[in-house]
Write a protein that holds these residues in place. Sequence first.
Motif, PDB file in Angstrom:
ATOM      1  N   LEU A  33       0.968  -1.214   0.151  1.00 42.67           N
ATOM      2  CA  LEU A  33       0.181   0.453  -0.308  1.00 42.67           C
ATOM      3  C   LEU A  33       1.131   1.040  -0.071  1.00 42.67           C
ATOM      4  CD1 LEU A  33      -2.266   1.335   0.099  1.00 42.67           C
ATOM      5  CD2 LEU A  33      -2.906   1.005   2.140  1.00 42.67           C
ATOM      6  N   ARG A  34       1.931   1.315   1.127  1.00 45.63           N
ATOM      7  CA  ARG A  34       2.493   2.651   1.249  1.00 45.63           C
ATOM      8  C   ARG A  34       3.401   2.361  -0.194  1.00 45.63           C
ATOM      9  NH1 ARG A  34       7.971   2.302   2.264  1.00 45.63           N
ATOM     10  NH2 ARG A  34       8.231   0.020   3.374  1.00 45.63           N
ATOM     11  N   ALA A  35       3.982   1.617  -1.464  1.00 47.81           N
ATOM     12  CA  ALA A  35       4.625   1.468  -2.234  1.00 47.81           C
ATOM     13  C   ALA A  35       3.422   2.625  -3.615  1.00 47.81           C
ATOM     14  CB  ALA A  35       5.519  -0.165  -2.778  1.00 47.81           C
ATOM     15  N   ALA A  36       2.884   1.506  -3.310  1.00 49.51           N
ATOM     16  CA  ALA A  36       1.688   2.648  -4.261  1.00 49.51           C
ATOM     17  C   ALA A  36       1.161   3.723  -4.498  1.00 49.51           C
ATOM     18  CB  ALA A  36       0.277   1.000  -4.021  1.00 49.51           C
ATOM     19  N   ARG A  37       0.674   3.524  -2.708  1.00 52.06           N
ATOM     20  CA  ARG A  37       0.412   5.366  -2.275  1.00 52.06           C
ATOM     21  C   ARG A  37       2.040   6.238  -3.162  1.00 52.06           C
ATOM     22  NH1 ARG A  37      -1.866   5.023   2.736  1.00 52.06           N
ATOM     23  NH2 ARG A  37      -3.684   4.636   2.905  1.00 52.06           N
ATOM     24  N   GLY A  38       2.378   5.449  -3.248  1.00 63.04           N
ATOM     25  CA  GLY A  38       4.665   6.680  -3.647  1.00 63.04           C
ATOM     26  C   GLY A  38       4.944   6.808  -4.648  1.00 63.04           C
ATOM     27  N   ARG A  39       4.259   5.619  -5.529  1.00 62.77           N
ATOM     28  CA  ARG A  39       3.905   5.138  -7.002  1.00 62.77           C
ATOM     29  C   ARG A  39       2.826   6.597  -8.071  1.00 62.77           C
ATOM     30  NH1 ARG A  39       7.026   1.608  -5.643  1.00 62.77           N
ATOM     31  NH2 ARG A  39       8.229   0.417  -6.825  1.00 62.77           N
ATOM     32  N   HIS A  40       1.348   6.581  -7.192  1.00 62.26           N
ATOM     33  CA  HIS A  40       0.699   7.539  -7.844  1.00 62.26           C
ATOM     34  C   HIS A  40       1.111   8.738  -7.002  1.00 62.26           C
ATOM     35  CE1 HIS A  40      -3.258   8.578  -8.252  1.00 62.26           C
ATOM     36  NE2 HIS A  40      -3.119   9.377  -6.748  1.00 62.26           N
ATOM     37  N   ARG A  41       1.549   9.044  -5.851  1.00 64.16           N
ATOM     38  CA  ARG A  41       2.474  10.491  -5.963  1.00 64.16           C
ATOM     39  C   ARG A  41       3.257  10.932  -7.167  1.00 64.16           C
ATOM     40  NH1 ARG A  41       4.781   9.987   0.015  1.00 64.16           N
ATOM     41  NH2 ARG A  41       5.883  11.477  -1.237  1.00 64.16           N
ATOM     42  N   LEU A  42       4.190  10.162  -7.380  1.00 64.99           N
ATOM     43  CA  LEU A  42       5.090  10.646  -8.631  1.00 64.99           C
ATOM     44  C   LEU A  42       4.254  10.386  -9.011  1.00 64.99           C
ATOM     45  CD1 LEU A  42       8.357  10.272  -9.674  1.00 64.99           C
ATOM     46  CD2 LEU A  42       7.399   8.659 -10.151  1.00 64.99           C
ATOM     47  N   LEU A  43       3.237   9.735 -10.107  1.00 66.11           N
ATOM     48  CA  LEU A  43       2.676   9.985 -11.469  1.00 66.11           C
ATOM     49  C   LEU A  43       1.360  11.280 -11.528  1.00 66.11           C
ATOM     50  CD1 LEU A  43       1.949   6.361 -12.709  1.00 66.11           C
ATOM     51  CD2 LEU A  43       3.868   7.622 -13.335  1.00 66.11           C
ATOM     52  N   ARG A  44       0.990  11.435 -10.417  1.00 68.64           N
ATOM     53  CA  ARG A  44       0.173  12.765  -9.723  1.00 68.64           C
ATOM     54  C   ARG A  44       0.828  14.029  -9.669  1.00 68.64           C
ATOM     55  NH1 ARG A  44      -2.532  12.035  -4.303  1.00 68.64           N
ATOM     56  NH2 ARG A  44      -0.935  12.924  -3.685  1.00 68.64           N
ATOM     57  N   SER A  45       2.237  14.107  -9.718  1.00 75.06           N
ATOM     58  CA  SER A  45       2.709  15.084  -9.456  1.00 75.06           C
ATOM     59  C   SER A  45       3.467  15.271 -10.884  1.00 75.06           C
ATOM     60  CB  SER A  45       4.838  15.225  -8.901  1.00 75.06           C
ATOM     61  OG  SER A  45       5.593  13.749  -9.733  1.00 75.06           O
ATOM     62  N   PHE A  46       3.426  14.839 -11.911  1.00 77.64           N
ATOM     63  CA  PHE A  46       4.308  15.383 -13.146  1.00 77.64           C
ATOM     64  C   PHE A  46       2.776  16.246 -14.011  1.00 77.64           C
ATOM     65  CE2 PHE A  46       6.353  10.914 -13.192  1.00 77.64           C
ATOM     66  CZ  PHE A  46       7.567  12.214 -13.228  1.00 77.64           C
ATOM     67  N   PRO A  47       1.433  15.305 -14.135  1.00 83.88           N
ATOM     68  CA  PRO A  47       0.529  16.784 -14.345  1.00 83.88           C
ATOM     69  C   PRO A  47       0.263  18.404 -13.680  1.00 83.88           C
ATOM     70  CG  PRO A  47      -0.451  14.771 -14.064  1.00 83.88           C
ATOM     71  CD  PRO A  47       0.717  14.857 -13.240  1.00 83.88           C
ATOM     72  N   ALA A  48       1.110  17.997 -12.613  1.00 80.94           N
ATOM     73  CA  ALA A  48       0.825  19.344 -11.503  1.00 80.94           C
ATOM     74  C   ALA A  48       2.016  20.488 -12.470  1.00 80.94           C
ATOM     75  CB  ALA A  48       1.392  18.861 -10.064  1.00 80.94           C
ATOM     76  N   GLU A  49       3.265  19.992 -12.385  1.00 81.42           N
ATOM     77  CA  GLU A  49       4.708  20.110 -12.620  1.00 81.42           C
ATOM     78  C   GLU A  49       4.372  21.210 -14.481  1.00 81.42           C
ATOM     79  OE1 GLU A  49       7.821  17.846 -13.166  1.00 81.42           O
ATOM     80  OE2 GLU A  49       8.509  19.579 -11.977  1.00 81.42           O
ATOM     81  N   ALA A  50       3.490  19.959 -15.393  1.00 82.99           N
ATOM     82  CA  ALA A  50       3.652  20.736 -16.708  1.00 82.99           C
ATOM     83  C   ALA A  50       2.235  21.799 -16.766  1.00 82.99           C
ATOM     84  CB  ALA A  50       3.057  19.730 -17.426  1.00 82.99           C
ATOM     85  N   ASP A  51       0.797  22.351 -15.497  1.00 79.29           N
ATOM     86  CA  ASP A  51      -0.048  23.035 -15.257  1.00 79.29           C
ATOM     87  C   ASP A  51       1.161  23.958 -15.324  1.00 79.29           C
ATOM     88  OD1 ASP A  51      -1.714  20.937 -16.218  1.00 79.29           O
ATOM     89  OD2 ASP A  51      -2.515  20.746 -13.527  1.00 79.29           O
ATOM     90  N   ALA A  52       1.744  24.297 -14.093  1.00 75.66           N
ATOM     91  CA  ALA A  52       2.854  25.211 -13.292  1.00 75.66           C
ATOM     92  C   ALA A  52       3.269  25.881 -14.993  1.00 75.66           C
ATOM     93  CB  ALA A  52       3.248  25.066 -12.302  1.00 75.66           C
ATOM     94  N   ARG A  53       3.951  24.886 -15.479  1.00 75.45           N
ATOM     95  CA  ARG A  53       4.545  25.655 -16.542  1.00 75.45           C
ATOM     96  C   ARG A  53       3.356  26.315 -17.934  1.00 75.45           C
ATOM     97  NH1 ARG A  53       8.083  20.794 -16.214  1.00 75.45           N
ATOM     98  NH2 ARG A  53       6.351  19.962 -17.742  1.00 75.45           N
ATOM     99  N   ARG A  54       2.844  25.477 -18.620  1.00 78.18           N
ATOM    100  CA  ARG A  54       1.831  25.805 -19.630  1.00 78.18           C
ATOM    101  C   ARG A  54       1.542  26.795 -19.049  1.00 78.18           C
ATOM    102  NH1 ARG A  54      -0.546  21.258 -20.330  1.00 78.18           N
ATOM    103  NH2 ARG A  54      -1.287  20.992 -18.593  1.00 78.18           N
ATOM    104  N   ALA A  55       0.940  27.814 -17.343  1.00 75.17           N
ATOM    105  CA  ALA A  55       0.682  28.768 -16.736  1.00 75.17           C
ATOM    106  C   ALA A  55       1.976  30.260 -16.385  1.00 75.17           C
ATOM    107  CB  ALA A  55      -0.077  28.363 -15.455  1.00 75.17           C
ATOM    108  N   ARG A  56       2.890  29.754 -16.723  1.00 67.72           N
ATOM    109  CA  ARG A  56       4.290  30.583 -16.916  1.00 67.72           C
ATOM    110  C   ARG A  56       3.965  30.659 -15.597  1.00 67.72           C
ATOM    111  NH1 ARG A  56       6.254  30.893 -21.839  1.00 67.72           N
ATOM    112  NH2 ARG A  56       4.728  30.594 -23.681  1.00 67.72           N
ATOM    113  N   THR A  57       3.535  29.345 -14.232  1.00 69.65           N
ATOM    114  CA  THR A  57       3.522  30.506 -13.193  1.00 69.65           C
ATOM    115  C   THR A  57       4.907  29.472 -12.138  1.00 69.65           C
ATOM    116  OG1 THR A  57       2.243  28.667 -12.291  1.00 69.65           O
ATOM    117  CG2 THR A  57       0.955  30.945 -12.974  1.00 69.65           C
ATOM    118  N   VAL A  58       5.634  30.592 -11.523  1.00 69.54           N
ATOM    119  CA  VAL A  58       6.470  29.551 -10.810  1.00 69.54           C
ATOM    120  C   VAL A  58       6.256  29.910  -8.979  1.00 69.54           C
ATOM    121  CG1 VAL A  58       8.986  30.273 -10.051  1.00 69.54           C
ATOM    122  CG2 VAL A  58       8.323  31.072 -11.799  1.00 69.54           C
ATOM    123  N   PRO A  59       6.360  28.974  -9.060  1.00 69.28           N
ATOM    124  CA  PRO A  59       6.087  28.725  -7.593  1.00 69.28           C
ATOM    125  C   PRO A  59       6.725  29.147  -6.136  1.00 69.28           C
ATOM    126  CG  PRO A  59       6.585  26.003  -7.745  1.00 69.28           C
ATOM    127  CD  PRO A  59       6.888  27.795  -9.434  1.00 69.28           C
TER     128      PRO A  59
END
Length: 97
Positions: A33-59
């Motif tokens: 379960l811990r490993a599955a959650r970790g992989r889910h967190r990783l895969l979920r992070s990529f769209p968040a990073e792409a969304d920020a680039r697309r919006a031209r925002t810097v966190p």
Amino acid sequence: MPVEVPSGIEPLSGPTADPWARMRGPVTPAGQLRAARGRHRLLRSFPAEADARRARTVPDPAGCLALRRETMAMHVSLDVAERTGRYEVPDRSSPTR
């Protein structure tokens, strides 16, 4: 031997099915379960990073650090280390006895 992926599975599931089958082997259900959650967190992070680039925002620094913690996949690397070392570190959030 590669794991057979059923038809109708999302494209990313195919390439991850074989490593996942190999990694979950003798790991406890809590470790899986811990490993599955970790992989889910990783895969979920990529769209968040792409969304920020697309919006031209810097966190802000805290937001950037939080996102980098996810995209660098350290938790996934540690899961691999546990599996190859044949040990399992208990989840810190689990009650100790």
